[in-house]
Write a protein that holds these residues in place. Structure first.
Motif, mmCIF file in Angstrom:
data_model
loop_
_atom_site.group_PDB
_atom_site.id
_atom_site.type_symbol
_atom_site.label_atom_id
_atom_site.label_comp_id
_atom_site.label_asym_id
_atom_site.label_seq_id
_atom_site.Cartn_x
_atom_site.Cartn_y
_atom_site.Cartn_z
ATOM 1 N N GLY A 170 0.664 -1.255 0.031
ATOM 2 C CA GLY A 170 -0.116 0.008 -0.261
ATOM 3 C C GLY A 170 0.884 1.510 -0.037
ATOM 4 N N GLY A 171 2.154 1.361 0.024
ATOM 5 C CA GLY A 171 3.047 2.231 -0.122
ATOM 6 C C GLY A 171 3.961 2.846 1.126
ATOM 7 N N GLY A 172 4.041 4.017 1.216
ATOM 8 C CA GLY A 172 4.755 4.442 2.170
ATOM 9 C C GLY A 172 5.660 5.702 1.877
ATOM 10 N N ALA A 173 6.777 6.103 2.663
ATOM 11 C CA ALA A 173 7.471 6.955 2.299
ATOM 12 C C ALA A 173 8.896 6.813 2.673
ATOM 13 C CB ALA A 173 7.179 8.368 3.433
ATOM 14 N N ILE A 174 9.899 7.286 1.636
ATOM 15 C CA ILE A 174 11.119 7.131 2.060
ATOM 16 C C ILE A 174 11.920 8.566 2.055
ATOM 17 C CG2 ILE A 174 13.310 6.458 0.784
ATOM 18 C CD1 ILE A 174 11.518 4.205 -0.720
#
Ligand code: NAD
Length: 240
Positions: A123-127
């Motif tokens: 479902g995604g996220g942040a880097i």
């Protein structure tokens, strides 16, 4: 449900404070560092919610093995591990050049690429990648370090474009003159510190906490429409 964050270079300095801030923000943190005993000590100090692992970000097998131990893909990845290699380019041993590029730039690539696929499926996220103001402008004898950090800035933009459709935002923080970690020893000298502070429009050195706050902001939903950006956290230095 508790979400996972991976923080590299978490044994000391800025990375240790990012790990601490991430735990306070409610993440369960996988604290990765090449110095296994040191990251174990740091994780014990941070307490519940911080799980240490000995990982070399420049070694794809090491990163894959640590990623496989995560119970689920992380929602936040902070590529903070880094090394400095200073010296005039004419005299810089090739091994020094290669180690700066290998750990800082290739290490960021390896960690982000290893985790982005599973993150996308979940479902995604942040880097958030750690660059430096040295990646935005040249500095004396910082050629290898600057090139590695400039590479991180551009790599961040490419990751942001390629992985937006996976629901992953990718941004960069470029710290300025920070009184922590790899720069601590430099600012132990009061005269050096006074001169450097004088160069900063906000008239103070930055702290690890200044950097961690920016990292956690870019990693959070408050920055949900921000991707591909580099945020200089430098008291105005780069604009002066
Ligand atoms: P630091 O040297 O205190 O900590 C770096 C950590 O990275 C250490 O714990 C080290 O063991 C770990 N590390 C090194 N190589 C590794 C590898 N191959 N795999 C895994 N871990 C590894 O540095 P810091 O000052 O806390 O800097 C953190 C980040 O911020 C770095 O990317 C640095 O370039 C950047 N930065 C720092 C400053 C500053 O003044 N402190 C300024 C600009 C940018």
């Amino acid at each position: 449900m508790t979400e996972w964050a991976v923080v590299t270079g978490a044994a000391q300095g800025i990375g240790a404070v990012i790990a601490e801030f991430a735990v306070k923000a409610g993440y369960r943190v996988a604290a990765w560092d090449i110095d296994g005993p040191a990251v174990e000590r740091t994780a014990a100090e941070i307490g519940d919610g911080c799980v240490p692992s000995a990982v070399d970000v420049a070694d794809e097998e090491s990163v894959r093995a640590a990623a496989a131990l995560l119970p689920e893909p992380p929602r936040l990845v902070v590529n903070n591990a880094g090394i400095v290699r200073f010296g005039p380019l004419l005299d810089l041993p090739l091994a020094e050049w290669e180690s700066a590029l290998r750990v800082n730039l290739t290490g960021t690539f390896i960690v982000a690429r290893t985790l982005a696929g599973p993150m996308g499926k979940a479902g995604g996220g942040a880097i958030v990648n750690l660059a430096s103001v040295n990646g935005l402008a040249a500095a004396p004898h910082a050629g290898a370090y600057s090139a590695s950090k400039a590479g991180i800035v551009r790599l961040t933009e490419h990751m942001a474009m390629e992985w937006a459709r996976l629901g992953i935002r990718v941004n960069c923080v470029a710290p300025g003159l920070i009184h922590a970690g790899m720069s601590d020893a430099i600012y132990a000298d009061a005269e050096v510190r006074r001169v450097r502070e004088g160069a900063v429009p906000l008239a103070r050195l930055g702290s690890a906490e200044d950097i961690a706050a920016a990292v956690l902001f870019l990693g959070s939903e408050k920055a949900g429409y921000v991707t591909g950006q580099t945020l200089a956290v430098d008291g105005g230095l780069i604009k002066s």
